[in-house]
Design a protein around this motif. Structure first.
Motif, PDB file in Angstrom:
ATOM      1  N   MET A 125       0.835  -1.205   0.000  1.00  0.00           N
ATOM      2  CA  MET A 125       0.000   0.000   0.000  1.00  0.00           C
ATOM      3  C   MET A 125       0.869   1.253   0.000  1.00  0.00           C
ATOM      4  O   MET A 125       0.584   2.211  -0.713  1.00  0.00           O
ATOM      5  CB  MET A 125      -0.923   0.024   1.222  1.00  0.00           C
ATOM      6  CG  MET A 125      -2.088  -0.883   1.107  1.00  0.00           C
ATOM      7  SD  MET A 125      -3.373  -0.680   2.367  1.00  0.00           S
ATOM      8  CE  MET A 125      -2.583   0.083   3.726  1.00  0.00           C
ATOM      9  N   ALA A 126       1.928   1.229   0.778  1.00  0.00           N
ATOM     10  CA  ALA A 126       2.812   2.397   0.852  1.00  0.00           C
ATOM     11  C   ALA A 126       3.504   2.633  -0.487  1.00  0.00           C
ATOM     12  O   ALA A 126       3.618   3.779  -0.943  1.00  0.00           O
ATOM     13  CB  ALA A 126       3.835   2.207   1.960  1.00  0.00           C
ATOM     14  N   ALA A 182       1.028   4.079  -2.944  1.00  0.00           N
ATOM     15  CA  ALA A 182       0.719   5.491  -2.689  1.00  0.00           C
ATOM     16  C   ALA A 182       1.873   6.397  -3.093  1.00  0.00           C
ATOM     17  O   ALA A 182       1.670   7.578  -3.352  1.00  0.00           O
ATOM     18  CB  ALA A 182       0.404   5.696  -1.214  1.00  0.00           C
ATOM     19  N   LEU A 217      -6.187  10.438  -0.551  1.00  0.00           N
ATOM     20  CA  LEU A 217      -5.667   9.079  -0.651  1.00  0.00           C
ATOM     21  C   LEU A 217      -4.722   8.769   0.509  1.00  0.00           C
ATOM     22  O   LEU A 217      -4.791   7.701   1.111  1.00  0.00           O
ATOM     23  CB  LEU A 217      -4.943   8.873  -1.977  1.00  0.00           C
ATOM     24  CG  LEU A 217      -4.284   7.516  -2.164  1.00  0.00           C
ATOM     25  CD1 LEU A 217      -5.335   6.417  -2.199  1.00  0.00           C
ATOM     26  CD2 LEU A 217      -3.439   7.502  -3.403  1.00  0.00           C
ATOM     27  N   LEU A 274      -5.199   5.809   3.268  1.00  0.00           N
ATOM     28  CA  LEU A 274      -4.144   4.822   3.446  1.00  0.00           C
ATOM     29  C   LEU A 274      -3.523   4.892   4.839  1.00  0.00           C
ATOM     30  O   LEU A 274      -3.125   3.882   5.399  1.00  0.00           O
ATOM     31  CB  LEU A 274      -3.069   4.993   2.380  1.00  0.00           C
ATOM     32  CG  LEU A 274      -3.485   4.586   0.967  1.00  0.00           C
ATOM     33  CD1 LEU A 274      -2.359   4.846  -0.014  1.00  0.00           C
ATOM     34  CD2 LEU A 274      -3.912   3.143   0.918  1.00  0.00           C
ATOM     35  N   TYR A 318      -5.885   2.960   7.032  1.00  0.00           N
ATOM     36  CA  TYR A 318      -5.654   1.533   6.805  1.00  0.00           C
ATOM     37  C   TYR A 318      -4.381   1.077   7.513  1.00  0.00           C
ATOM     38  O   TYR A 318      -4.345   0.003   8.111  1.00  0.00           O
ATOM     39  CB  TYR A 318      -5.520   1.243   5.308  1.00  0.00           C
ATOM     40  CG  TYR A 318      -6.822   0.950   4.617  1.00  0.00           C
ATOM     41  CD1 TYR A 318      -7.329  -0.332   4.587  1.00  0.00           C
ATOM     42  CD2 TYR A 318      -7.531   1.949   3.963  1.00  0.00           C
ATOM     43  CE1 TYR A 318      -8.518  -0.615   3.930  1.00  0.00           C
ATOM     44  CE2 TYR A 318      -8.718   1.684   3.314  1.00  0.00           C
ATOM     45  CZ  TYR A 318      -9.206   0.401   3.301  1.00  0.00           C
ATOM     46  OH  TYR A 318     -10.373   0.127   2.665  1.00  0.00           O
ATOM     47  N   ALA A 319      -3.345   1.888   7.415  1.00  0.00           N
ATOM     48  CA  ALA A 319      -2.074   1.527   8.046  1.00  0.00           C
ATOM     49  C   ALA A 319      -2.231   1.406   9.557  1.00  0.00           C
ATOM     50  O   ALA A 319      -1.682   0.485  10.170  1.00  0.00           O
ATOM     51  CB  ALA A 319      -1.007   2.563   7.700  1.00  0.00           C
TER      52      ALA A 319
END
Length: 82
Positions: A29-30, A33, A42, A46, A49-50
């Motif tokens: 994910m990182a 992004a 965004l 994220l 989520y993290a």
């Protein structure tokens, strides 16, 4: 190898597998992004989520520690009596 040792290894391997999978997901994910140009909405999503993923990893580690203590204390053998 004593039975308690096998149970400890199993608990550690399972916890590491879950934490590793979640860590890889967080890393992907990182990296995803990174190429977006830093759009704030965004990054906010994220980031949330993290935080959730990090909380789950912390919970897995805590459960592993509790399981190792149960194995050390022999509580598992007490439950077999019933």
């Amino acid at each position: 190898m004593p039975s308690g040792t096998k149970k400890k290894v199993a608990a550690v391997v399972a916890a590491l597998a879950v934490a590793g999978f979640l860590g890889a997901f967080l890393l992907s994910m990182a990296l995803g992004a990174y190429g977006t140009g830093g759009q704030m909405s965004l990054l906010l999503v994220l980031g949330l989520y993290a935080l959730v993923i990090l909380a789950v990893i912390a919970g897995v580690v805590l459960a592993m520690v509790q399981r190792l203590r149960e194995i050390e204390g022999g509580e598992e053998e007490d439950a077999k009596k019933y």
